[in-house]
Design a protein around this motif. Structure first.
Motif, short mmCIF file in Angstrom:
data_model
loop_
_atom_site.label_atom_id
_atom_site.label_comp_id
_atom_site.label_asym_id
_atom_site.label_seq_id
_atom_site.Cartn_x
_atom_site.Cartn_y
_atom_site.Cartn_z
N TYR A 217 -1.48 -4.43 -1.19
CA TYR A 217 -2.56 -3.47 -1.41
C TYR A 217 -3.84 -4.20 -1.79
CZ TYR A 217 -5.05 0.70 -2.81
OH TYR A 217 -5.97 1.71 -2.89
N LYS A 293 0.92 -5.95 -8.00
CA LYS A 293 1.43 -4.93 -8.92
C LYS A 293 1.61 -3.55 -8.26
CE LYS A 293 -0.48 -7.13 -13.06
NZ LYS A 293 -1.39 -6.97 -14.23
N VAL A 294 0.89 -3.30 -7.18
CA VAL A 294 0.95 -1.98 -6.53
C VAL A 294 2.09 -1.97 -5.52
CG1 VAL A 294 -0.33 -0.28 -5.18
CG2 VAL A 294 -1.54 -1.70 -6.86
N SER A 295 3.02 -1.06 -5.68
CA SER A 295 4.15 -0.96 -4.74
C SER A 295 3.64 -0.44 -3.40
CB SER A 295 5.21 -0.02 -5.28
OG SER A 295 4.74 1.33 -5.28
N ARG A 296 4.42 -0.74 -2.35
CA ARG A 296 4.02 -0.26 -1.02
C ARG A 296 3.98 1.26 -0.98
NH1 ARG A 296 7.47 -2.94 1.75
NH2 ARG A 296 8.97 -1.27 2.11
N GLY A 297 4.91 1.92 -1.63
CA GLY A 297 4.91 3.38 -1.64
C GLY A 297 3.66 3.95 -2.28
N GLU A 298 3.26 3.37 -3.41
CA GLU A 298 2.06 3.84 -4.10
C GLU A 298 0.80 3.56 -3.28
OE1 GLU A 298 -0.32 2.93 -8.32
OE2 GLU A 298 1.63 2.01 -7.91
N GLY A 299 0.71 2.35 -2.74
CA GLY A 299 -0.46 1.98 -1.96
C GLY A 299 -0.60 2.79 -0.69
N LYS A 301 0.37 5.88 -0.20
CA LYS A 301 -0.11 7.23 -0.52
C LYS A 301 -1.63 7.26 -0.63
CE LYS A 301 4.05 8.84 -2.96
NZ LYS A 301 4.61 9.21 -4.29
N ILE A 302 -2.19 6.26 -1.29
CA ILE A 302 -3.65 6.19 -1.44
C ILE A 302 -4.31 5.98 -0.08
CG2 ILE A 302 -5.55 4.91 -2.51
CD1 ILE A 302 -3.51 4.07 -4.71
#
Length: 328
Positions: A217, A293-299, A301-302
């Motif tokens: 990310y 620190k940002v997981s692929r799932g979280e990134g 979504k953004i």
């Protein structure tokens, strides 16, 4: 007085995020771009800032910046396979003449230079995961050669200026990075999948889908770049997220994320397309105390929320109509 930083390729995806970070950190940011692939809309929110200025300039021709400079970040370069076909000569020039101009300016201004190299210097790797000591497996005359070899030359001339002229230099080998402000239809796998999903098209996987990528990310990458810039380390450093995934599995992740009902279709693998891509980030951990620190799932979504907000014109715009040339 504020420290002054020149960022080339400032209107591009990574360049604009770097401008944002350095403005936020209270540097005086001099942004430079010829807008051949960059977009001014990426910088509009920074234009009113009193510590930000924009130069519409081609760094391959010349660079003139009045006053002192503390840092130069060279991020000017086309960065997608479609661009390599569309503007191959410009791609080579910005990785040779452009970096030469940046290094010459750094020498005059006594500034530190950080260059954006890439995991593409490893080519279709025979070592996995890729360490900085691996010299790569690159076809210099293939369709990707104009980008791969430009970046390899860029590293070589940067080290030459460091060893011969004593210029302070840093080299970041950047692996696949994603986030808001990516160009939707530039041929890279992540925006390509999301664009197809949003348009109701089947997702196109090239090859059998077993090839891998590792996605970082953009906020994580920017943090790594800033730490590298301020470090004392002069050899190349891999920056990327080592969380590896096959392209087939990634397509399924995008389908689940977007809630679409399209299927995955398969086409021939492009020439010299890397089969594996995973950074060994041991050096970044040890030298920079950096990990993503940002997981692929979280990134994702953004990033998906950003693409969903694009206009229909942007969603259906074709960046290049000769992509078939690349995959032959």
């Amino acid at each position: 007085m504020r420290k002054r930083v020149l960022i080339t390729g400032a209107a591009g995806f990574l360049g604009s995020h770097l401008c944002e970070r350095f403005v936020k950190d209270d540097y005086h940011v001099i942004a430079m771009d010829n807008l051949i692939t960059g977009r001014l809309s990426n910088l509009e929110h920074l234009m009113p800032k009193e510590n930000f200025e924009f130069y519409h300039q081609d760094v391959s021709n010349f660079i003139h910046v009045p006053g002192k400079l503390d840092y130069i970040l060279h991020f000017a370069s086309p960065a997608s396979p479609i661009d390599y076909l569309k503007i191959p000569i410009q791609t080579l020039k910005v990785g040779s003449l452009g970096i030469h101009n940046c290094l010459g300016l750094a020498r005059v201004k006594n500034a530190r230079v950080l260059i954006a190299s890439t995991s593409e210097v490893y080519g279709d790797p025979e070592v996995h995961p890729q360490t900085e000591e691996y010299w790569g497996n690159v076809n210099p005359i293939g369709p990707r050669g104009v980008y791969d070899e430009a970046k390899r030359f860029q590293e070589a001339i940067t080290m030459a200026y460091h060893t011969y002229h004593g210029v302070e230099t840093r080299i970041a080998r950047i692996f696949n990075t994603y986030g808001p402000r990516m160009r939707l239809n530039d041929g890279r796998v992540l925006p390509a999948f999301i664009g197809q999903a949003l348009r109701g098209e089947d997702l196109t996987v090239f090859g059998d889908g077993s090839q891998t990528r590792s996605f970082c990310y953009v906020d994580d990458l920017v943090e790594g770049l800033v730490r590298l810039l301020h470090s004392d380390y002069t050899l190349p450093v891999n920056l990327g997220n080592p969380d590896e995934i096959t392209i087939s599995d990634f397509a399924e992740e995008i389908i689940k994320l977007t809630g679409t009902t399209q299927k995955v279709i398969y086409q021939d693998l492009p020439v010299n397309d890397p089969k594996q891509r995973q950074p060994d980030i041991t050096k970044a951990k040890e030298i920079l105390d950096w990990i993503p620190k940002v997981s692929r799932g979280e990134g994702l979504k953004i990033t998906y929320a950003y693409f969903k907000g694009l206009s229909k014109d942007e969603l259906f715009k074709k960046e290049h109509n000769n992509f078939e040339e690349y995959i032959k």
